[in-house]
Design a protein around this motif. Structure first.
Motif, PDB file in Angstrom:
ATOM      1  N   ALA A 195       0.808  -1.218   0.000  1.00  0.00           N
ATOM      2  CA  ALA A 195       0.000   0.000   0.000  1.00  0.00           C
ATOM      3  C   ALA A 195       0.839   1.265   0.000  1.00  0.00           C
ATOM      4  O   ALA A 195       0.350   2.339  -0.338  1.00  0.00           O
ATOM      5  N   TYR A 196       2.098   1.167   0.412  1.00  0.00           N
ATOM      6  CA  TYR A 196       2.961   2.338   0.482  1.00  0.00           C
ATOM      7  C   TYR A 196       4.196   2.118  -0.391  1.00  0.00           C
ATOM      8  O   TYR A 196       4.498   1.000  -0.805  1.00  0.00           O
ATOM      9  N   ARG A 197       4.938   3.195  -0.634  1.00  0.00           N
ATOM     10  CA  ARG A 197       6.158   3.090  -1.421  1.00  0.00           C
ATOM     11  C   ARG A 197       7.143   2.142  -0.747  1.00  0.00           C
ATOM     12  O   ARG A 197       7.318   2.183   0.469  1.00  0.00           O
ATOM     13  N   ALA A 198       7.784   1.319  -1.554  1.00  0.00           N
ATOM     14  CA  ALA A 198       8.753   0.360  -1.015  1.00  0.00           C
ATOM     15  C   ALA A 198      10.070   1.075  -0.727  1.00  0.00           C
ATOM     16  O   ALA A 198      10.599   1.765  -1.600  1.00  0.00           O
ATOM     17  N   PRO A 199      10.613   0.926   0.498  1.00  0.00           N
ATOM     18  CA  PRO A 199      11.931   1.505   0.776  1.00  0.00           C
ATOM     19  C   PRO A 199      12.989   0.895  -0.144  1.00  0.00           C
ATOM     20  O   PRO A 199      12.971  -0.302  -0.433  1.00  0.00           O
ATOM     21  N   VAL A 200      13.921   1.732  -0.605  1.00  0.00           N
ATOM     22  CA  VAL A 200      14.927   1.300  -1.566  1.00  0.00           C
ATOM     23  C   VAL A 200      16.316   1.700  -1.067  1.00  0.00           C
ATOM     24  O   VAL A 200      16.500   2.796  -0.537  1.00  0.00           O
ATOM     25  N   SER A 201      17.264   0.793  -1.218  1.00  0.00           N
ATOM     26  CA  SER A 201      18.668   1.135  -0.975  1.00  0.00           C
ATOM     27  C   SER A 201      19.432   0.930  -2.278  1.00  0.00           C
ATOM     28  O   SER A 201      19.188  -0.038  -3.004  1.00  0.00           O
ATOM     29  N   VAL A 202      20.336   1.872  -2.588  1.00  0.00           N
ATOM     30  CA  VAL A 202      21.064   1.847  -3.853  1.00  0.00           C
ATOM     31  C   VAL A 202      22.551   1.665  -3.578  1.00  0.00           C
ATOM     32  O   VAL A 202      23.124   2.329  -2.703  1.00  0.00           O
ATOM     33  N   SER A 203      23.176   0.769  -4.310  1.00  0.00           N
ATOM     34  CA  SER A 203      24.613   0.527  -4.142  1.00  0.00           C
ATOM     35  C   SER A 203      25.158  -0.117  -5.415  1.00  0.00           C
ATOM     36  O   SER A 203      24.418  -0.329  -6.380  1.00  0.00           O
ATOM     37  N   GLY A 204      26.464  -0.452  -5.398  1.00  0.00           N
ATOM     38  CA  GLY A 204      27.083  -1.083  -6.555  1.00  0.00           C
ATOM     39  C   GLY A 204      26.975  -2.595  -6.485  1.00  0.00           C
ATOM     40  O   GLY A 204      26.778  -3.180  -5.408  1.00  0.00           O
ATOM     41  N   LEU A 205      27.101  -3.260  -7.625  1.00  0.00           N
ATOM     42  CA  LEU A 205      26.937  -4.715  -7.687  1.00  0.00           C
ATOM     43  C   LEU A 205      28.034  -5.453  -6.910  1.00  0.00           C
ATOM     44  O   LEU A 205      27.811  -6.546  -6.398  1.00  0.00           O
ATOM     45  N   ALA A 206      29.214  -4.840  -6.787  1.00  0.00           N
ATOM     46  CA  ALA A 206      30.327  -5.509  -6.108  1.00  0.00           C
ATOM     47  C   ALA A 206      30.359  -5.234  -4.608  1.00  0.00           C
ATOM     48  O   ALA A 206      31.221  -5.785  -3.901  1.00  0.00           O
ATOM     49  N   ASP A 207      29.439  -4.416  -4.090  1.00  0.00           N
ATOM     50  CA  ASP A 207      29.449  -4.086  -2.656  1.00  0.00           C
ATOM     51  C   ASP A 207      29.188  -5.322  -1.805  1.00  0.00           C
ATOM     52  O   ASP A 207      28.395  -6.201  -2.178  1.00  0.00           O
ATOM     53  N   ALA A 208      29.797  -5.355  -0.645  1.00  0.00           N
ATOM     54  CA  ALA A 208      29.638  -6.491   0.261  1.00  0.00           C
ATOM     55  C   ALA A 208      28.188  -6.640   0.714  1.00  0.00           C
ATOM     56  O   ALA A 208      27.690  -7.758   0.916  1.00  0.00           O
ATOM     57  N   GLU A 209      27.489  -5.511   0.861  1.00  0.00           N
ATOM     58  CA  GLU A 209      26.092  -5.555   1.309  1.00  0.00           C
ATOM     59  C   GLU A 209      25.225  -6.356   0.332  1.00  0.00           C
ATOM     60  O   GLU A 209      24.328  -7.089   0.732  1.00  0.00           O
ATOM     61  N   ILE A 210      25.529  -6.210  -0.951  1.00  0.00           N
ATOM     62  CA  ILE A 210      24.748  -6.922  -1.968  1.00  0.00           C
ATOM     63  C   ILE A 210      24.982  -8.426  -1.844  1.00  0.00           C
ATOM     64  O   ILE A 210      24.037  -9.223  -1.886  1.00  0.00           O
ATOM     65  N   ARG A 211      26.223  -8.824  -1.676  1.00  0.00           N
ATOM     66  CA  ARG A 211      26.546 -10.252  -1.553  1.00  0.00           C
ATOM     67  C   ARG A 211      25.882 -10.854  -0.327  1.00  0.00           C
ATOM     68  O   ARG A 211      25.469 -12.013  -0.340  1.00  0.00           O
ATOM     69  N   GLU A 212      25.768 -10.058   0.750  1.00  0.00           N
ATOM     70  CA  GLU A 212      25.169 -10.566   1.987  1.00  0.00           C
ATOM     71  C   GLU A 212      23.658 -10.764   1.825  1.00  0.00           C
ATOM     72  O   GLU A 212      23.100 -11.745   2.318  1.00  0.00           O
ATOM     73  N   LYS A 213      23.006  -9.835   1.138  1.00  0.00           N
ATOM     74  CA  LYS A 213      21.545  -9.886   1.053  1.00  0.00           C
ATOM     75  C   LYS A 213      21.044 -10.817  -0.047  1.00  0.00           C
ATOM     76  O   LYS A 213      19.895 -11.264  -0.007  1.00  0.00           O
ATOM     77  N   LEU A 214      21.893 -11.105  -1.035  1.00  0.00           N
ATOM     78  CA  LEU A 214      21.475 -11.997  -2.116  1.00  0.00           C
ATOM     79  C   LEU A 214      21.931 -13.423  -1.847  1.00  0.00           C
ATOM     80  O   LEU A 214      23.006 -13.649  -1.286  1.00  0.00           O
ATOM     81  N   ASP A 215      21.115 -14.372  -2.272  1.00  0.00           N
ATOM     82  CA  ASP A 215      21.531 -15.771  -2.242  1.00  0.00           C
ATOM     83  C   ASP A 215      22.756 -15.941  -3.155  1.00  0.00           C
ATOM     84  O   ASP A 215      22.837 -15.326  -4.225  1.00  0.00           O
ATOM     85  N   ALA A 216      23.710 -16.749  -2.717  1.00  0.00           N
ATOM     86  CA  ALA A 216      24.974 -16.897  -3.458  1.00  0.00           C
ATOM     87  C   ALA A 216      24.727 -17.354  -4.892  1.00  0.00           C
ATOM     88  O   ALA A 216      25.371 -16.861  -5.840  1.00  0.00           O
TER      89      ALA A 216
END
Length: 549
Positions: A195-216
């Motif tokens: 019902a509300y806008r989805a919160p979004v975080s923006v970063s680069g594909l090689a960032d460690a945060e991306i690797r942590e949040k995505l399935d390997a």
């Protein structure tokens, strides 16, 4: 005027039923700031309903049965968004809407790919050269392989596909998208019922945060697919996008607001403002310039001259592409939706109604937002406005300051279903007649008159049987007139060539001579075999799919 026209964006959303078209419409309104809380087409008992599905029948069925106009401002743009019916039985309404837009967003269910109605609507857009933007929806559910979806676009529809962004994960593991041109990852968070806008975080594909949040596995697969696209994929070509031969592709989930704002912002940046429309230029036969500006011009005085582009900044002109009655149940009014093709509209201006040749005053015009209205004092080429209180206007009519301009935009379609509409309550005759006349003016169905008919019972004709249900529902809900429907056995209607004498025809058993609402004759056939037999018996007479112009 030129600057105002340049900030207009007028587009429609098309799809097969249940691909998420109306849901995406609702979320575009949410991100555009037009609504603060998005409704759902399948909302629960006390939740909000979809803004664009304003008709009670649409809310009961959870489908769109009529196109809806939604106008709002966002990021410096004036947006005219048209939500269209997805069901094939209401395709006539959708086809008319496609004549009034400058681009379309094609919604595809990522689990199903291209479906039959999507293919039909795409072909209409291709014939008109309308730019197409594709949204692969429902990526938060198990989907087909993204590369396979792109291949299907190119193989089945024959259009180049450039993925602007790429999904990271699929189904429950879908976390966001990678913007291939900006080299950014957009990770989304779910909101309650979307019902509300989805919160979004923006970063680069090689960032460690991306690797942590995505399935390997998802991360590795995304890297491999992105590399493959860079090597073997098509390059983005703005000229091809504007010509309708390449489609930018976006991935996301309308229900959970994933990728909706990326689609909206990219569409506004990449789509064209209104372009000059081709109109038939007419000479006013036997009249001086002084007489050409007289209050009334008879249609017979118009002589076809040439087909030419009408300048955007020239005199005001536009055409009616839709008529809708009783949008506000408190008033028995009738609204004609006008696409402005050139010039500037101002309230109380006088224009020529080309079909009748009369001069009319446009005193009651509205900016439309589904069922809501707001008085409009001025509008520009590209805008869609609602004109109230003009019962003489019909679908396809041109309104213009320049009597030499006429548009011929609205297509007609041969009917495939036929039924008699009976009035079971003689006491409701007046309401029944008024309701049927109004619905015919809207183009909801066609009507034919049988030669030598014993009773004056309307023979309705439509592309699909659901149109008859809409007629019955609206007759009772809006006019208090119950009705009884009796299905007729005919399968098609073919018009007779001009100059044919109906009295001299040999009619096989089961066929009937009938006249359309314009008084043009044609033949009702119960089967394709009967049609072929009729042609043989009448010297190879070439029947017409559509009436002669």
């Amino acid at each position: 005027m030129f600057d105002e026209i340049q900030r207009r964006r007028t587009f429609a959303i098309i799809s097969h039923p249940d691909a998420g078209k109306t849901t995406l419409t609702e979320k575009l309104l949410l991100y555009g700031g037009a609504v603060q809380l998005a409704g759902s087409v399948t909302s629960r008992k006390n939740a909000r309903q979809a803004t664009s599905d304003w008709m009670e029948l649409e809310r009961q069925r959870g489908i769109s049965v009529s196109s809806t106009v939604l106008q709002f401002d966002y990021a410096g743009y004036r947006i005219n968004l048209l939500d269209t019916p997805g069901h094939k039985d209401f395709s006539e309404d959708t086809y008319r809407v496609l004549t009034a837009v400058d681009a379309v967003v094609m919604v595809i269910d990522a689990a199903k790919g291209i479906e039959p109605q999507t293919r039909k609507l795409f072909e209409v857009c291709r014939r008109r050269g309308v730019p197409i933007f594709t949204f692969m929806n429902k990526c938060d559910r198990p989907t087909r392989d993204p590369l396979a979806l792109l291949d299907e676009l190119e193989r089945v529809l024959g259009i180049g596909a450039f993925p602007v962004n790429w999904p990271l994960g699929t189904g429950p593991s879908f976390r966001g998208v990678y913007d291939r041109q900006k080299k950014e990852v957009h990770l989304f968070e779910r909101t309650p019922q979307g019902a509300y806008r989805a919160p979004v975080s923006v970063s680069g594909l090689a960032d460690a945060e991306i690797r942590e949040k995505l399935d390997a596995d998802d991360y590795a697969r995304a890297l491999e697919e992105l590399e493959m696209l860079d090597i073997a994929g098509v390059d983005y070509d703005e000229a091809k996008v504007h010509a309708g031969t390449q489609t930018p592709v976006f991935f996301g989930s309308a229900m959970n607001n994933f990728g909706v704002q990326l689609l909206l912002d990219a569409f506004l940046a990449r789509s064209l403002p209104p372009q000059p429309r081709k109109g038939m230029k007419y000479e006013v036969g036997g009249m001086s310039d002084e007489k050409a500006s007289a209050p009334t011009l008879h249609p017979s005085s118009f002589i076809p001259h040439t087909s030419a582009l009408v300048p955007l900044t020239g005199p005001f002109s536009g055409f009616i592409f839709k008529i809708q009655a009783n949008m506000d149940p408190r008033h028995r009014d009738r609204i004609g939706f006008l696409r402005i093709c050139s010039g500037k509209f101002t309230r109380d201006m006088f224009v020529t109604h080309q079909r009748t040749g009369k001069r009319v005053r446009l005193s009651s015009a509205h900016k439309v937002f589904a069922q809501e209205r707001e008085t409009v004092d001025e509008a520009y080429a590209g805008d869609v406005i609602g004109l109230v209180g003009h019962n003489e206007f019909g679908i396809g009519d041109t309104l213009t300051e320049d009597p030499a301009i006429r548009f011929d935009e609205i297509p007609r379609f041969p009917p495939e279903c036929f039924a008699y509409l009976q009035n079971p309550n003689p006491g409701k005759f007046k309401q029944f007649r008024q309701g049927v006349e109004q619905l015919l003016q809207e183009g909801v169905v066609q009507v034919f008159e049988l030669r030598d008919a014993v009773q004056k019972v309307p023979l309705l004709a439509a592309v699909g049987p659901l149109q008859f249900e809409v007629v019955q529902y609206r007759l009772e809900a809006e006019y208090g007139a119950p009705s009884r429907l009796e299905t007729a056995s005919w399968e098609c209607f073919k018009w007779l060539p001009p100059g044919t004498d109906p009295a001299g025809l040999k009619l096989p058993t089961g066929t009937r001579l009938a006249y359309d609402s314009a008084g043009l004759p044609g033949i009702l056939f119960p089967s394709a075999w009967t049609q072929r037999y009729f042609t043989e018996q009448n010297g190879g007479l070439a029947l017409l799919e559509l009436p002669a112009a």
